[in-house]
Design a protein around this motif. Sequence first.
Motif, mmCIF file in Angstrom:
data_model
loop_
_atom_site.group_PDB
_atom_site.id
_atom_site.type_symbol
_atom_site.label_atom_id
_atom_site.label_comp_id
_atom_site.label_asym_id
_atom_site.label_seq_id
_atom_site.Cartn_x
_atom_site.Cartn_y
_atom_site.Cartn_z
ATOM 1 N N GLY A 64 -28.497 41.696 -20.070
ATOM 2 C CA GLY A 64 -28.702 42.881 -20.885
ATOM 3 C C GLY A 64 -27.714 42.933 -22.040
ATOM 4 O O GLY A 64 -26.911 42.020 -22.237
ATOM 5 N N ALA A 119 -26.236 44.126 -14.499
ATOM 6 C CA ALA A 119 -27.418 44.176 -15.354
ATOM 7 C C ALA A 119 -27.376 45.451 -16.197
ATOM 8 O O ALA A 119 -27.628 46.547 -15.690
ATOM 9 C CB ALA A 119 -28.686 44.138 -14.508
ATOM 10 N N GLN A 151 -28.816 48.024 -18.543
ATOM 11 C CA GLN A 151 -30.191 48.453 -18.764
ATOM 12 C C GLN A 151 -30.372 49.075 -20.150
ATOM 13 O O GLN A 151 -29.422 49.230 -20.914
ATOM 14 C CB GLN A 151 -30.583 49.458 -17.679
ATOM 15 C CG GLN A 151 -30.384 48.942 -16.256
ATOM 16 C CD GLN A 151 -31.247 47.728 -15.940
ATOM 17 O OE1 GLN A 151 -32.474 47.789 -15.994
ATOM 18 N NE2 GLN A 151 -30.601 46.614 -15.628
ATOM 19 N N ASP A 152 -31.614 49.430 -20.459
ATOM 20 C CA ASP A 152 -31.922 50.006 -21.765
ATOM 21 C C ASP A 152 -31.129 51.291 -22.001
ATOM 22 O O ASP A 152 -31.011 52.140 -21.109
ATOM 23 C CB ASP A 152 -33.414 50.308 -21.868
ATOM 24 C CG ASP A 152 -34.264 49.034 -21.902
ATOM 25 O OD1 ASP A 152 -33.705 47.972 -22.226
ATOM 26 O OD2 ASP A 152 -35.475 49.121 -21.618
ATOM 27 N N ARG A 175 -34.374 58.550 -14.794
ATOM 28 C CA ARG A 175 -34.264 57.247 -15.449
ATOM 29 C C ARG A 175 -33.028 56.489 -14.981
ATOM 30 O O ARG A 175 -33.066 55.278 -14.739
ATOM 31 C CB ARG A 175 -34.251 57.424 -16.970
ATOM 32 C CG ARG A 175 -35.612 57.819 -17.537
ATOM 33 C CD ARG A 175 -35.555 58.131 -19.024
ATOM 34 N NE ARG A 175 -35.212 56.956 -19.825
ATOM 35 C CZ ARG A 175 -35.189 56.966 -21.160
ATOM 36 N NH1 ARG A 175 -35.473 58.080 -21.820
ATOM 37 N NH2 ARG A 175 -34.879 55.862 -21.829
ATOM 38 N N ALA A 219 -32.882 52.999 -12.933
ATOM 39 C CA ALA A 219 -32.265 51.881 -13.621
ATOM 40 C C ALA A 219 -31.122 51.246 -12.850
ATOM 41 O O ALA A 219 -30.990 50.014 -12.815
ATOM 42 C CB ALA A 219 -31.781 52.320 -15.007
ATOM 43 N N VAL A 230 -32.352 48.840 -9.866
ATOM 44 C CA VAL A 230 -33.376 47.815 -10.072
ATOM 45 C C VAL A 230 -33.066 46.523 -9.327
ATOM 46 O O VAL A 230 -33.983 45.799 -8.931
ATOM 47 C CB VAL A 230 -33.587 47.502 -11.579
ATOM 48 C CG1 VAL A 230 -34.169 48.698 -12.294
ATOM 49 C CG2 VAL A 230 -32.287 47.044 -12.232
#
Length: 230
Positions: free
Chosen positions: A62, A200, A202-203, A217, A221, A224
């Motif tokens: 990421g 990781a 995330q967005d 969210r 996230a 995951v």
Amino acid sequence: MNRLRTWAFMAAFYGGSVPIVLMAPVMALFGTNPLRFWVVLWTRYHRWCARWVMGVRVAVSGTIPTTPALYVGKHQAMFETFEMVALLDAPVVVLKKELASIPVWGWAAQRYGMIVVDREGSAAALRTLMRAGQAAAATGRSVVIFPEGTRVAPGEQPELKPGFVGLYRALKLPLVPVAIDSGTVWPKKGIKRSGVIRFAFQDMIPPGVGREEVEARVHTAINVLDVAGG
């Protein structure tokens, strides 16, 4: 082999940490920046011991923003409390008040800028958290919080403590969820194992998202890697 490595890691890291921690007040005499450098150096020593003594590698995926952000991470081991500082170059970290009571280290952690919080989450504690977070963000530093409140075993996905949403609203910074699977090789108790720990990123979630949406969210996230069979 893992048992021997665990003992060797504890001897190397904790033995080496004694002079590092005892030197922290001396570094603090020269200002905040030297102390931050010293803390980052300590986290990188932790990384070195984990890699070359314990046989644990870190895999990062990421995008890590180049500007300040609020990082909200999964919490399965003490490992990530060190590694996030190393990865993000001296962010402010929200930690439980029990850690602040450790002689010398607790004092140095607060001088570094750590935010001490009561995990019970009283209204007064939340206000203190938000004020401290705003003060940290005003200096241009990122903030890290682990909203599960304590370390959880792999596969556990508890509800998140509400403090991170208040912090997100107060800071008005982008929020970056971070999924971490440290518990697979670095259990809360017992023998550690060699292997890979994944971080990781995330967005990014922009400022201004509503409470229910941001909670949902973030919860999805940061978990995951569990969903993916990590």
